[in-house]
Design an enzyme around this catalytic site. Sequence first.
Site, PDB file in Angstrom:
ATOM      1  N   PRO A  51       0.881  -1.296   0.047  1.00 26.36           N
ATOM      2  CA  PRO A  51       0.013  -0.064   0.140  1.00 26.36           C
ATOM      3  C   PRO A  51       1.091   1.203  -0.029  1.00 26.36           C
ATOM      4  CG  PRO A  51       0.127  -1.166   2.327  1.00 26.36           C
ATOM      5  CD  PRO A  51       0.967  -1.846   1.511  1.00 26.36           C
TER       6      PRO A  51
ATOM      7  N   ASP B 193     -29.301  36.207  -9.466  1.00 27.33           N
ATOM      8  CA  ASP B 193     -29.505  36.480 -11.294  1.00 27.33           C
ATOM      9  C   ASP B 193     -28.803  37.631 -11.244  1.00 27.33           C
ATOM     10  OD1 ASP B 193     -31.360  38.202  -9.505  1.00 27.33           O
ATOM     11  OD2 ASP B 193     -32.488  38.825 -10.930  1.00 27.33           O
TER      12      ASP B 193
ATOM     13  N   ARG C 298     -30.008  44.810  -8.718  1.00 25.79           N
ATOM     14  CA  ARG C 298     -31.317  44.888  -8.878  1.00 25.79           C
ATOM     15  C   ARG C 298     -32.348  43.931  -8.141  1.00 25.79           C
ATOM     16  NH1 ARG C 298     -32.902  43.940 -14.390  1.00 25.79           N
ATOM     17  NH2 ARG C 298     -33.341  41.964 -13.857  1.00 25.79           N
ATOM     18  N   GLU C 299     -32.120  42.475  -8.265  1.00 26.03           N
ATOM     19  CA  GLU C 299     -33.110  41.725  -7.627  1.00 26.03           C
ATOM     20  C   GLU C 299     -32.388  40.869  -6.324  1.00 26.03           C
ATOM     21  OE1 GLU C 299     -35.758  39.771 -10.409  1.00 26.03           O
ATOM     22  OE2 GLU C 299     -35.218  41.418 -11.893  1.00 26.03           O
TER      23      GLU C 299
ATOM     24  N   ASP D 264     -32.104  30.906 -14.101  1.00 29.19           N
ATOM     25  CA  ASP D 264     -30.628  31.504 -14.390  1.00 29.19           C
ATOM     26  C   ASP D 264     -29.482  30.350 -13.996  1.00 29.19           C
ATOM     27  OD1 ASP D 264     -32.669  33.239 -14.055  1.00 29.19           O
ATOM     28  OD2 ASP D 264     -30.999  34.866 -14.188  1.00 29.19           O
TER      29      ASP D 264
ATOM     30  N   TRP E 173     -37.334  26.643 -15.433  1.00 33.82           N
ATOM     31  CA  TRP E 173     -36.761  27.359 -14.056  1.00 33.82           C
ATOM     32  C   TRP E 173     -37.104  26.308 -12.996  1.00 33.82           C
ATOM     33  CZ3 TRP E 173     -37.156  30.357 -18.030  1.00 33.82           C
ATOM     34  CH2 TRP E 173     -36.766  31.619 -18.042  1.00 33.82           C
TER      35      TRP E 173
ATOM     36  N   GLU F  87     -27.212  41.123 -18.954  1.00 42.00           N
ATOM     37  CA  GLU F  87     -28.577  40.218 -18.847  1.00 42.00           C
ATOM     38  C   GLU F  87     -29.153  40.178 -20.257  1.00 42.00           C
ATOM     39  OE1 GLU F  87     -31.547  42.749 -16.784  1.00 42.00           O
ATOM     40  OE2 GLU F  87     -32.878  41.038 -16.570  1.00 42.00           O
TER      41      GLU F  87
ATOM     42  N   HIS G  51     -25.242  39.270 -14.925  1.00 40.32           N
ATOM     43  CA  HIS G  51     -26.380  38.214 -15.130  1.00 40.32           C
ATOM     44  C   HIS G  51     -25.655  37.305 -15.921  1.00 40.32           C
ATOM     45  CE1 HIS G  51     -30.044  39.708 -14.070  1.00 40.32           C
ATOM     46  NE2 HIS G  51     -30.822  38.739 -14.412  1.00 40.32           N
TER      47      HIS G  51
HETATM   48  C1  RAM Z   1     -35.861  38.677 -14.325  1.00 49.21           C
HETATM   49  C2  RAM Z   1     -34.515  38.053 -13.636  1.00 49.21           C
HETATM   50  C3  RAM Z   1     -34.147  36.863 -14.101  1.00 49.21           C
HETATM   51  C4  RAM Z   1     -35.106  35.930 -14.966  1.00 49.21           C
HETATM   52  C5  RAM Z   1     -36.568  36.207 -14.640  1.00 49.21           C
HETATM   53  C6  RAM Z   1     -37.492  35.535 -15.353  1.00 49.21           C
HETATM   54  O1  RAM Z   1     -36.232  39.760 -13.656  1.00 49.21           O
HETATM   55  O2  RAM Z   1     -33.504  39.018 -13.450  1.00 49.21           O
HETATM   56  O3  RAM Z   1     -32.808  36.608 -14.599  1.00 49.21           O
HETATM   57  O4  RAM Z   1     -34.647  34.714 -14.697  1.00 49.21           O
HETATM   58  O5  RAM Z   1     -36.715  37.553 -14.838  1.00 49.21           O
END
Ligand code: RAM
Length: 942
Positions: free
Chosen positions: A92, A478, A482-483, A490, A559, A794, A812
């Site tokens: 070993p 994402d 913003r979100e 994504d 999704w 994006e 994005h």
């Molecule tokens: C947007 C988001 C994301 C996407 C959805 C449907 O607002 O940023 O990227 O998956 O919508």
Amino acid sequence: MHLEYLRVEQLAAPIGLWTSRPRFSWQLPAGSTGHVQSAYELVIHDREGAVWTTGRVESADSVLVEVPGFEARSRTAYSWRVRVWAEGSPDPTGWAESTFETSILDPAEWEAHWVEPEQESVRPDGAQNFAELFSLRIDTPPGERLLPTPYVRQRFELDGVPVRARVYATAHGIYQAELNGHPLGDEVFAPGVETYGASLSFQTYDATSAVRVGPNVFGIVLSDGWYAGRVGILGSSRGYGDRLRAYWQLHVETEDGRTHVFSSDGSARSSTRGPIRYADLAVGEGYDARIAWTGWSTAGFDDGDWSPVTVAHPEQRLVPFEGEPVRRVLELPAVEILRTPAHEIVVDFGQVIAGRVRFRVEGERGQEVSLQHSEVLDHDGNFFMNILGPNKDQTDVYTLAGTPGGEVWEPTFTFHGFRYVRLTGFPDDLDESDFTAIVTGSDLRVTGSFRCSDDRLNRLHENAVWSQRGNFLSIPTDCPQRERYGWTGDLQIFAPTAATNMAVGPFLSRWLRIVRDDQLPDGRIVNISPIPPQLDFLMHAPPPSYDDPILLLASSAGWGDAIAIVPQVLYERYGDRRVLADNYPAMVAWVEYQIRSATEGVAPRLAGVELSAVQRDRQQYLWNTVPHFGDWLAPSTLRGPDGSQMNAPRRTGEVVGCLFHGRTLEIVAQVAEILGHDADAERYRRRAHRVWAAFADEYIGDDGRILGDLQGPSVLALAFGAVPERLRGAVVDRLVELIHEAGDHLDTGFVSVPFLLDVLWTHGHRDLALTLLWQDTAPSWLYEVDRGATTIWEGWEAIQPDGVVTDLSFNHYAFGCVDDWMYRRLGGLQATAPGFRRSRIEPAFTSGLDDVSATIETPYGALQCEWHRRGDHVEVEVHVPSNTTSTIVLPAVTGSVVDANGHPVDPDKDGEVPLGPGSGRFTFTLETHERRNPEWHDHGKH
Ligand code: RAM
């Protein structure tokens, strides 16, 4: 031979291990001769001695090896060692050793109480619904709306010499903990993004060097974070609650063998008069350096004017945090200080990131400076906040103490998505060296590298990596400005690229747990996970329609399918079988929901239409009964007089729903087979066949056109195997025609883009795939690069050809999925068995490039391919990790192939040459006439 890279649950010597059934990995060293394991032996010790031994196990497994029967105890430190027998050698290897330690696995060990500092409740803030989103104006400055940050401290006495100390802590809100003035760990934004309703993570810290004999103080600062702060597109506060709280427990072992437990209780004291005047993840942070609170968590600090805390009793299931924490992962120097046409001072960091700025400033006591963050400048080069919605200020405000010689500050409880920072209140004599951008994100090991002779493709690769860095922050999001939502779509699109560039195993397993927690009782996987309470109304909203001006969907094809696709990717890239098992019930519930939903009703397009019996019968296989996002952001759906993001759902939602239903049935069938659920496998496979047959009958014309006649659905149909043999030629021809009609441009949105180049590649159109890759007018990948992108945008035309900067996000990752294609096709690195235990190396020597070097740190070690074109010859060098096998494909050559020793090599009729078995370095030289399409630019000459 020495074993290397010992890992427990894919981590090196973790101290906060979250499971009692750990899996072990090791690597046989890379060598010039093949190493293949035939057996291993693994021994686990606790402090008293050996607690488990596997004995010699005849097995070649070396990745995520289960130890059946072994159950790790709660809060226990273990060491483990492993040795292996290699094929062909009787002896070993030596023992290789590492450690791991479990966190609190037994909830009965908690003695702590939730403590609530004296505070005003977080105020309602932001938009309450989507109607308000575009109308709401918030005029009150953050300093007047947001509340001062609570500081909490608690004294305790230790009457022994500490030898080992661990802190377990969490909060409602985010927190930073200290012990006697020492920050605990280097994690930021702990506990991270959570689903408080289902469970809450706690962290484990090593506090051994901070704790001392005699009086000690534990300190913790709280901020709204994702719990009570302004989150998501609405920017609304108080999602999970409006009171911040802390919870911790400290275990100290002393020299004399005793264990002392100190935990949060009513003896703690709190104050909101500290220097952090307010802090919010999205709005920013306000700090008053005149409030000198150095040492606030030390025993000498006077807390006489602090207030008592109250003890709270929230219902909370606590779980140890899984994976790597969020840290300050990189620092970037300022590149330039700009004076813009509007006479503003803007710092350019040269790179779009998620993070914040540390700066030095010198000035008067009480002087205020502020930093406002944004990803882009406008058409004229002026600072521009392009992100819409309430509470997206991204602004930090600092009040100077007036320290002679200057003072340095960096916020604690906020991060921003930015490249540019507008300064106000700063003195005139600014220097680049006074500003440093701090990148914050989950601290994931980088496992991929890709370089080639074309700088623009290199930049494209870097952009994908940077978008991963910017969005892999506790959960995959994402966009970081913003979100910041965990959009499931994504991530499923980007997962293969993510898993190539970084070690995302535990990170994504943790997120999948959250996705499962969020699954609705009817089996729907929601589009955003965790789903913040602010969006709860979406779950109960009346069924939406494609005619709605804004399509708000709780769940959608492409999704929700993340629940099947992501575990499959983790299995393929890391050999993780458990992640399949853990997610199997959820994927079954999801696909069963799809089946029910498909069976109930018909597509809105067919409502009121007289259907033939045959047509009616096939509807039950078509998941077109509810709206879907479709091929989101496909370029041509955004153009025209009525150009709107909702045109992608309207024009492609129906077919995309059907296609993902078939695809997910097949994935779940494969997973069922791997896990031994044969009846399920059979049932889902049978239905998948029916779905494909129904799909072809309903949607594919003899002319190869698929309903809507757009690139995306054709790409998906071909990629998923939905096109019967007899129609395949026609569908491929029509796709090619569509691409030519678009001037050799792609017209793919989120869900189809991962398959575009592969579909062309495998259906006889390699040149067209390369033409799309090399395309540099909009929409294309290189258009973004030529426009100075440092991350993935994006939308393909986030900066329009006329220079107008749109309100889309510039960070994005979805469209960055081409990066995985570059590794697989240009670099040729492909996994053909889970975890790259078998691989296939098939580089594209005639892609217009002169050099490519691609490496993936697979669980077995580095898999690498490097090739260089030198006139009529190509030199190829590959490295194959130990304990794996590989095949290289050397294409139909016009001349000879020789190996490193100049010996001729004879590829089989498919061009294949087996390598190994086992590790090794192999080199070949092949004669091949240069075959480049003159339309590709003269790449490789930069
Ligand atoms: C947007 C988001 C994301 C996407 C959805 C449907 O607002 O940023 O990227 O998956 O919508």
